[in-house]
Scaffold this motif. Sequence first.
Motif, PDB file in Angstrom:
ATOM      1  N   ALA A  64      23.764 129.781 -55.199  1.00 40.38           N
ATOM      2  CA  ALA A  64      23.654 129.094 -56.491  1.00 40.38           C
ATOM      3  C   ALA A  64      22.865 127.796 -56.357  1.00 40.38           C
ATOM      4  N   ALA A  65      23.130 127.036 -55.292  1.00 42.48           N
ATOM      5  CA  ALA A  65      22.426 125.765 -55.095  1.00 42.48           C
ATOM      6  C   ALA A  65      20.932 125.997 -54.851  1.00 42.48           C
ATOM      7  N   LEU A  66      20.588 126.985 -54.021  1.00 44.64           N
ATOM      8  CA  LEU A  66      19.183 127.236 -53.725  1.00 44.64           C
ATOM      9  C   LEU A  66      18.455 127.864 -54.905  1.00 44.64           C
ATOM     10  N   GLU A  67      19.133 128.728 -55.659  1.00 47.93           N
ATOM     11  CA  GLU A  67      18.515 129.277 -56.878  1.00 47.93           C
ATOM     12  C   GLU A  67      18.211 128.156 -57.866  1.00 47.93           C
ATOM     13  N   ALA A  68      19.129 127.219 -58.010  1.00 45.32           N
ATOM     14  CA  ALA A  68      18.902 126.097 -58.918  1.00 45.32           C
ATOM     15  C   ALA A  68      17.732 125.241 -58.448  1.00 45.32           C
ATOM     16  N   ALA A  69      17.667 124.982 -57.139  1.00 43.74           N
ATOM     17  CA  ALA A  69      16.557 124.205 -56.597  1.00 43.74           C
ATOM     18  C   ALA A  69      15.230 124.935 -56.794  1.00 43.74           C
ATOM     19  N   TYR A  70      15.241 126.232 -56.574  1.00 41.41           N
ATOM     20  CA  TYR A  70      14.025 127.036 -56.764  1.00 41.41           C
ATOM     21  C   TYR A  70      13.592 127.024 -58.226  1.00 41.41           C
ATOM     22  N   SER A  71      14.539 127.240 -59.111  1.00 40.87           N
ATOM     23  CA  SER A  71      14.219 127.254 -60.549  1.00 40.87           C
ATOM     24  C   SER A  71      13.700 125.903 -61.011  1.00 40.87           C
ATOM     25  N   ALA A  72      14.285 124.830 -60.507  1.00 41.06           N
ATOM     26  CA  ALA A  72      13.833 123.483 -60.882  1.00 41.06           C
ATOM     27  C   ALA A  72      12.430 123.227 -60.372  1.00 41.06           C
ATOM     28  N   GLY A  73      12.124 123.730 -59.178  1.00 36.20           N
ATOM     29  CA  GLY A  73      10.794 123.535 -58.602  1.00 36.20           C
ATOM     30  C   GLY A  73       9.720 124.406 -59.224  1.00 36.20           C
ATOM     31  N   ALA A  74      10.126 125.494 -59.861  1.00 35.33           N
ATOM     32  CA  ALA A  74       9.160 126.430 -60.447  1.00 35.33           C
ATOM     33  C   ALA A  74       8.654 125.953 -61.800  1.00 35.33           C
ATOM     34  N   LYS A  75       9.262 124.927 -62.336  1.00 34.98           N
ATOM     35  CA  LYS A  75       8.863 124.454 -63.668  1.00 34.98           C
ATOM     36  C   LYS A  75       7.687 123.529 -63.605  1.00 34.98           C
ATOM     37  N   TRP A  89      10.235 135.832 -56.769  1.00 37.84           N
ATOM     38  CA  TRP A  89      11.574 136.052 -57.257  1.00 37.84           C
ATOM     39  C   TRP A  89      11.713 135.298 -58.570  1.00 37.84           C
ATOM     40  N   PRO A  90      12.330 135.838 -59.605  1.00 40.86           N
ATOM     41  CA  PRO A  90      13.203 136.998 -59.663  1.00 40.86           C
ATOM     42  C   PRO A  90      12.539 138.287 -60.167  1.00 40.86           C
ATOM     43  N   ASP A  91      11.280 138.506 -59.882  1.00 40.68           N
ATOM     44  CA  ASP A  91      10.624 139.749 -60.313  1.00 40.68           C
ATOM     45  C   ASP A  91      11.512 140.934 -59.925  1.00 40.68           C
ATOM     46  N   SER A 101       7.907 135.219 -51.189  1.00 45.66           N
ATOM     47  CA  SER A 101       8.272 135.492 -52.584  1.00 45.66           C
ATOM     48  C   SER A 101       9.211 134.438 -53.168  1.00 45.66           C
ATOM     49  N   ILE A 102       9.678 133.525 -52.328  1.00 45.75           N
ATOM     50  CA  ILE A 102      10.536 132.421 -52.797  1.00 45.75           C
ATOM     51  C   ILE A 102       9.981 131.134 -52.174  1.00 45.75           C
ATOM     52  N   PRO A 103       8.763 130.755 -52.555  1.00 48.87           N
ATOM     53  CA  PRO A 103       8.113 129.613 -51.902  1.00 48.87           C
ATOM     54  C   PRO A 103       8.894 128.311 -52.081  1.00 48.87           C
ATOM     55  N   GLY A 104       8.884 127.516 -51.014  1.00 46.90           N
ATOM     56  CA  GLY A 104       9.536 126.221 -51.057  1.00 46.90           C
ATOM     57  C   GLY A 104      11.012 126.250 -50.732  1.00 46.90           C
TER      58      GLY A 104
END
Length: 166
Positions: free
Chosen positions: A155-166, A9-11, A95-98
């Motif tokens: 919103a909280a989980l998307e932010a956590a996912y995005s932060a972890g993907a970096k 995600w977000p493919d 598709s959304i690991p972690g």
Amino acid sequence: MAVLPVLRWPDRRLATVCAPALPDDATRALAADMLDTMYAAYGRGLAAPQVGVLTRVFVMDTTWKEGSRAPRVFLNPEILHRSDRSLTGPEGCLSIPGISADVTRAAEITLRWTDPDGQARQETLSGFAAICAQHEIDHLDGLVTFDRLSPATRAALEAAYSAGAK
């Protein structure tokens, strides 16, 4: 068989409603590769769009981590009935690991599908098998776990996912 790359995600392909599947050699080969991929990723279910194939196929094996393998392949699944009783619990997604989120699903479903040999099947699934099947059918309908959450939780989980993907 082969282990395929799993889309993350977000493919945009993960937000696509899939086309019907045919019970042919290509679909059987895809399902075999999907099972290899699911086991290699230590998952219990995997839908075709997660490997970039936009067709209505998913595989699952909900008990293999506790015992021997019992792989299942579902083509063109359709939920005929959902029980009024529901279960809420943590769901992860390859598709959304972690990320894990509490999702509410029907505790029991009656599912109709075609097997890889073209035979019509119908079965009532309950508990974790019902939850897993509903999760994978969501993928076939272009939905991911985030789509089942409240706006604030999403919103909280998307932010956590995005932060972890970096």
